[in-house]
Write a protein that holds these residues in place. Structure first.
Motif, short mmCIF file in Angstrom:
data_model
loop_
_atom_site.label_atom_id
_atom_site.label_comp_id
_atom_site.label_asym_id
_atom_site.label_seq_id
_atom_site.Cartn_x
_atom_site.Cartn_y
_atom_site.Cartn_z
N ARG A 1 0.85 -1.20 0.00
CA ARG A 1 0.00 0.00 0.00
C ARG A 1 0.88 1.24 0.00
NH1 ARG A 1 -3.77 0.04 4.80
NH2 ARG A 1 -4.55 1.90 3.79
N VAL B 1 0.76 4.00 -2.79
CA VAL B 1 0.29 5.34 -2.42
C VAL B 1 1.34 6.38 -2.80
CG1 VAL B 1 -0.14 6.84 -0.44
CG2 VAL B 1 -1.32 4.65 -0.60
N ASN C 1 -0.17 8.30 -5.74
CA ASN C 1 -0.81 9.40 -5.01
C ASN C 1 -2.32 9.23 -4.97
OD1 ASN C 1 1.71 11.14 -4.63
ND2 ASN C 1 1.68 10.85 -6.85
N GLU C 2 -2.74 8.02 -4.73
CA GLU C 2 -4.17 7.68 -4.61
C GLU C 2 -4.29 6.76 -3.40
OE1 GLU C 2 -6.97 8.21 -6.57
OE2 GLU C 2 -5.88 9.54 -7.92
N PRO C 3 -5.48 6.71 -2.77
CA PRO C 3 -5.67 5.67 -1.75
C PRO C 3 -5.63 4.31 -2.46
CG PRO C 3 -7.45 7.31 -1.70
CD PRO C 3 -6.66 7.54 -2.96
N ASP D 1 -6.25 0.55 -1.31
CA ASP D 1 -6.55 -0.39 -0.22
C ASP D 1 -6.20 -1.81 -0.65
OD1 ASP D 1 -7.45 1.82 1.02
OD2 ASP D 1 -9.53 1.18 1.25
N LYS E 1 -14.81 3.30 -2.25
CA LYS E 1 -13.77 2.41 -1.72
C LYS E 1 -13.12 1.62 -2.85
CE LYS E 1 -15.51 1.80 2.93
NZ LYS E 1 -16.54 2.86 2.77
N VAL F 1 -7.86 -4.64 6.55
CA VAL F 1 -7.04 -3.61 5.92
C VAL F 1 -6.43 -2.69 6.99
CG1 VAL F 1 -6.84 -1.92 4.04
CG2 VAL F 1 -8.57 -3.70 3.94
N PRO G 1 -8.98 1.85 6.64
CA PRO G 1 -9.38 3.00 5.83
C PRO G 1 -10.88 3.27 5.89
CG PRO G 1 -7.93 1.57 4.57
CD PRO G 1 -8.22 0.86 5.85
N GLU H 1 -12.32 6.82 6.97
CA GLU H 1 -13.17 7.56 6.04
C GLU H 1 -14.45 8.00 6.76
OE1 GLU H 1 -14.62 5.12 2.85
OE2 GLU H 1 -16.18 6.57 2.36
N VAL I 1 1.89 8.33 5.57
CA VAL I 1 1.70 8.42 4.12
C VAL I 1 0.39 7.79 3.64
CG1 VAL I 1 2.70 7.79 1.89
CG2 VAL I 1 4.20 8.45 3.77
N LYS I 2 0.05 6.61 4.22
CA LYS I 2 -1.12 5.88 3.71
C LYS I 2 -2.42 6.64 3.95
CE LYS I 2 -0.27 2.13 6.06
NZ LYS I 2 0.97 2.60 6.73
N ARG J 1 -2.66 9.90 3.97
CA ARG J 1 -2.64 11.20 3.30
C ARG J 1 -3.58 11.25 2.09
NH1 ARG J 1 3.10 12.59 1.87
NH2 ARG J 1 2.79 11.03 0.26
N THR J 2 -3.48 10.24 1.24
CA THR J 2 -4.26 10.30 0.00
C THR J 2 -5.75 10.18 0.28
OG1 THR J 2 -3.72 7.97 -0.27
CG2 THR J 2 -2.47 9.54 -1.59
N LEU J 3 -6.10 9.41 1.33
CA LEU J 3 -7.52 9.30 1.69
C LEU J 3 -8.04 10.67 2.12
CD1 LEU J 3 -10.08 7.66 2.30
CD2 LEU J 3 -9.15 7.21 4.58
N LYS K 1 -8.57 12.90 -0.87
CA LYS K 1 -9.75 12.56 -1.68
C LYS K 1 -11.03 13.07 -1.04
CE LYS K 1 -8.25 10.33 -5.29
NZ LYS K 1 -8.08 11.09 -6.51
#
Lengths: 458, 462
Positions: free
Chosen positions: A50, A54, A58-60, A62, A213, B42, B384, B388, B403-404, B406-408, B411
């Motif tokens: 992940r 990421v 530069n996206e989530p 999962d 998601k 996750v 996540p 969220e 880091v993980k 950050r992108t969430l 968005k």
């Protein structure tokens, strides 16, 4: 005419040039519509993947894990795998669940296919498609993982429902921007196609709308089903091993003719792609693409003398290495070092014909950056092309790096790097030439003074 | 108990996770923590090897050799922001690159050969050999291989028993690293330890040069750092650790056990400190001065605190004005870090309404809870989907995490404060506190959010 081939001479791998097999599998699954992916192994593997994704996209991103612990490692991972499947289905509601294995689950001998079958048997109403793939890191790199997962998906769905005029397009691990460019060319030519795996919208999403998601996009499974009846497959997989080649599978199983082409990166390779499309479909290349080709030709003339001063090192995944080596060679910047962390048995036969006999590069298979760095110093390389790992070449040897491939983790926009088609080739070529110029103009006054004036001029 | 998980139509929670999520004031029970991560949830957690590597990696002149398949090494190559004043050896990533045949026939021979190659090329003072999942399963005796190599080469070749599947919890890896460090610094039997007046600084990794900031402060008040564990440390300096008079312990999660062992074995007492945020810095400097019982040290500490806070205060005030009423979420690795961020955000007038950690312990969650307002969501080992949900439900303006996450956050149109191991700029000390304030400001108040939030659905707009 054989290139000088060397291997990493040492047992120890010092500064890795490649990533692990399940990582490639994960990325391929992210290109399937409605898919979620589960890594059968210890928790850390999925978290690292992940993190890597990421940072690059530069996206989530999962990725679930069966989070094996000591007990399951001794008694088998089935209960944890089943529980993980329960939880992922509940939270993510995927249509497809890719299950990739890891070193750990493979070493303890888990029969993942059997476990998945058992899970399905106990839930006859479950509508989810489960696709297990064997991807132990010790058996290959992320390149092989990507191909293996793509083949598993094709194998799972493709059938011979009906013959049709559409074309299958199978891409290796390239950037979402490159996928979009290949699709744009196909649309401009008006060609019905199924491109797999298509993570151009799932791993590079435009901002806006409700957060999903599982992002929409990806190759629809209905289209994959029809791949068995397509009129041809174009696979950008000259270096893809036959046993994990999705295109070879479609040819063997359904008789879909396979055109294994180089990636449409560089003038000649893009020409070859469009020529193949023309011959397969009878369609013509539209004016807009001809104009783009003209702009590229114009740029090639503008920059050829600068490029001739380039002595590049190209490294990374075999398919990309082949593409960028071709591009460099056709512009007169013949690489001195060509390397891949992956095995290069297929690559080496492709590389030699691109070079004049007296300008053959040093080829390094299963390379690490220690071996690449040594080769660069030996041959006086002055520019490198590849992923962010090559930053060591810049830091330690002052060799500037043109970033392409995966991972790009020290710059933004890894997902947007465009190199495919005439437009992408031109974008890359300008970046390449300007990197050479920046490095030349940054130092030539001082260098000339040292070389010429201080040696005797007054 | 717990919050009403599943109330949101958008986000489905996993039943078994409910005990790990509580709302302060609404629930009498404590947050359930310290469990293995749930399969399929996750988790944001990493592995035992990762925990060990984080702690040991900043030892600058040591070679870090990962005994396992390639991935474990690739994923951790130079991903930390630790700085060095000397050797750069630690920034290399060495792997034994195990292949199928090694997994079948055992990897001990290859490990020994790799050590031979490393020694002949670099002659490092020490090699840390990390075990990984596969090595644990195939049963390589890395202790024996390391022992033999140490004997042959006369350097420290130290096994780090960080087989990943033992637990998904990094804390187990911290412990493996601590044991390796103890093995490195323990003097040979019969050696007399010469004591001096310095301090060791445990749990400081010199991210962005933070050790150097604290070193400057301590020097100013008259105290020298002997060695930090492990930021900008060398093998030689670490071996002198038993000579110090006091152990300062900052990141308790990673260093508490080591501190207590050093107290037992070398008679070094320890003191908890924290150099993040002006309140914490002042408290820490004062307790160090108190330990030394030296009026001059106390006086200089007060002068330093006065000088720096009087410079910092007006600058922070500017940011307080801009940040008033903003709502924050925190999701980080350890509780130590979470608490420090809660305090700093409170100093800035930002309300913390969600806090979570990957590896917090029960007593730490209690302390954390005591710092928070009623209604704050506390969450252990979040995933996540849960993040969220609470980012949206609690109308968060800015989130602090790794880091993980950050992108969430991005968005969802939410600002993000990077507070992870790969950060390049220091957040410790008074200058770090100012940088932190600025980071909160540029994250929460960036003009980009105005445009981004326009294209989000009503529910997700702030």
């Amino acid at each position: 005419m054989i290139a000088n081939e060397t291997f990493r001479a040492k047992q120890v791998n010092e500064n890795q040039c490649n990533m692990c097999m399940p990582l490639g599998g994960v990325i391929a699954f992210k290109g399937i519509e409605g898919a979620m992916v589960l890594v059968h192994g210890s928790q850390g593997c999925s978290t690292y993947m992940r993190l890597a994704n990421v940072e690059h996209f530069n996206e989530p991103v999962d990725i679930a894990s069966s989070a094996l612990n000591e007990k399951q490692t001794i008694f088998g991972g089935e209960p944890n795998l089943h529980k993980a499947m329960d939880n992922v289905l509940r939270v993510y509601r995927p249509k497809v669940l890719g299950i990739v294995t890891t070193c750990l689950s493979e070493t303890i001998g888990d029969d993942v296919k059997g476990m998945v079958q058992k899970y399905q048997n106990a839930r006859p109403d479950c509508q989810v498609d489960f696709i297990p793939v064997s991807t132990p890191s010790y058996a290959g790199s992320h390149s092989e993982g990507f191909w293996a997962a793509t083949k598993a998906v094709v194998q799972h769905y493709a059938s011979l429902l009906e013959k049709h005029q559409g074309i299958n397009i199978i891409v290796p691990h390239i950037s979402p921007a490159d996928i979009r460019e290949i699709k744009r060319m196909l649309v401009l030519m008006g060609i019905e196609h199924t491109l797999i795996p298509d993570y151009s919208m799932t791993l590079d999403r435009p901002f806006g709308g409700r957060y999903q998601k599982i992002p929409s996009g990806g190759t629809p499974t209905r289209s994959i089903e029809r791949m068995g009846g397509a009129s041809a497959t174009i696979q950008f997989g000259r270096t893809c091993p036959a046993n994990i080649s999705p295109g070879a599978f479609l040819e063997g199983e359904f008789g879909v003719p396979l055109y294994n082409l180089p990636l449409p990166i560089g003038l000649e390779s893009t020409d070859l792609f469009l020529k193949t499309l023309r011959e397969l479909t009878g369609r013509t290349v539209p004016e807009s693409l001809t104009l783009e080709r003209g702009w590229l030709l114009d740029a090639m003339a503008d920059s050829h003398k600068y490029n001739a001063e380039g002595l590049p090192a190209v490294y990374g995944e075999p398919e990309l290495v082949y593409a960028f080596t071709t591009l460099c060679a056709e512009n007169g910047a013949f690489p001195a070092v060509v390397a891949s962390g992956t095995q290069i048995s297929r690559l080496k036969d492709l590389i030699a014909p691109l070079f004049p006999e007296d300008e053959q590069p040093e080829l390094i298979g299963e390379a690490d950056f220690a071996s690449i760095e040594e080769a660069c110093v030996r041959s006086g390389v002055n520019i490198a092309i590849g992923h962010s790992g090559g930053k060591v070449l810049t830091e330690r040897q002052g060799i500037p790096l043109v970033r392409v491939g995966y991972p790009i983790n020290d710059r933004v926009g890894g997902q947007r790097i465009l190199s495919a088609g005439y437009a992408g080739t031109l974008a890359f070529l300008d970046r390449f030439t300007n990197t050479l110029l920046e490095s030349k103009y940054g130092t030539y006054r001082q260098r000339k003074k040292q070389e010429l004036f201080e040696k005797g001029g007054k | 108990m717990g919050t009403n998980c599943g109330s949101s139509a958008q986000t489905v929670c996993i039943e078994e996770r409910q005990g790990s999520i509580v709302t302060k004031g609404k629930s009498k029970s404590h947050v359930s923590c310290g469990n293995d991560s749930l399969a399929g949830s996750v988790s944001q957690r990493a592995c035992v090897y990762c925990g060990a590597r984080v702690v040991l990696n900043p030892v600058t002149d040591a070679v870090h050799l990962v005994h396992g398949p390639i991935g474990c090494a690739t994923f951790t190559w130079d991903i930390r922001g630790s700085l060095s004043s000397g050797s750069e050896m630690y920034r290399n990533s060495f792997s034994t690159d195990l292949r199928e045949r090694d997994v079948i026939f055992g990897g001990e021979k290859k490990l020994a050969e790799c050590i031979d190659e490393i020694v002949s090329k670099y002659r490092p003072p020490a090699i840390f050999v990390y075990s990984t999942c596969v090595v644990g399963v195939i049963g390589d005796d890395i202790i024996a291989v390391c022992k033999e190599a140490s004997r042959v080469y006369g350097i420290d070749v130290i096994p780090v028993e960080s087989t990943g599947f033992v637990s998904g919890n990094k804390i187990v890896g911290y412990r493996a690293a601590a044991e390796a460090l103890l093995r490195l610094i323990r003097p040979k039997e019969g050696t007399k330890i010469k004591k001096n007046n310095t301090v060791n600084f445990l749990g400081e990794y010199n991210l962005g040069g933070e050790k150097w900031i604290v070193e400057r402060y301590l020097r100013e008040i008259g105290i020298e750092i002997n060695v930090a564990f492990t930021g900008d440390s060398s093998v030689e300096a670490l071996k002198k650790a038993p000579e110090a008079r006091l152990n300062l312990v900052q990141c308790t999660g990673s260093m508490h056990w080591l501190a207590s062992q050093m107290e037992k074995e070398f008679g070094i007492p320890c003191l908890d400190v924290n150099f993040f945020g002006s309140e914490n810095i002042a408290t820490s400097l004062r307790s160090i001065a108190r330990f030394y019982g030296d009026d001059q040290v106390s006086k200089r500490a007060e002068e330093l605190i006065e000088r720096e806070t009087s410079m910092l205060r007006p600058q922070l005030e500017r940011y307080r004005d801009k940040l008033r009423g903003k709502r924050a979420a925190i999701y980080v690795g350890g509780a130590f870090k979470a608490m420090a961020i809660v305090r700093q955000l409170n100093e800035l007038g930002v309300e913390v309404v969600v806090v979570g950690t990957q590896t917090g312990r029960s007593e730490e969650y209690q302390t954390l809870s005591g710092m928070l307002e009623d209604g704050t969501v506390i969450i252990d080992d979040a995933n996540p989907a849960e993040l969220e949900r609470f980012l949206l439900e609690k109308k968060i303006d800015v989130m602090a995490g790794g880091v993980k996450e950050r992108t969430l956050a991005y968005k969802l149109g939410i600002g993000f404060i990077d507070h992870n191991h790969d950060r390049k700029d220091a957040l410790a000390g008074y200058e770090g506190a100012l940088r932190f304030a600025r980071e909160v400001y540029i994250s929460a108040c960036s003009p980009v959010w105005k445009h981004l939030r326009q294209v989000l659905p009503e529910r997700e707009r702030q």
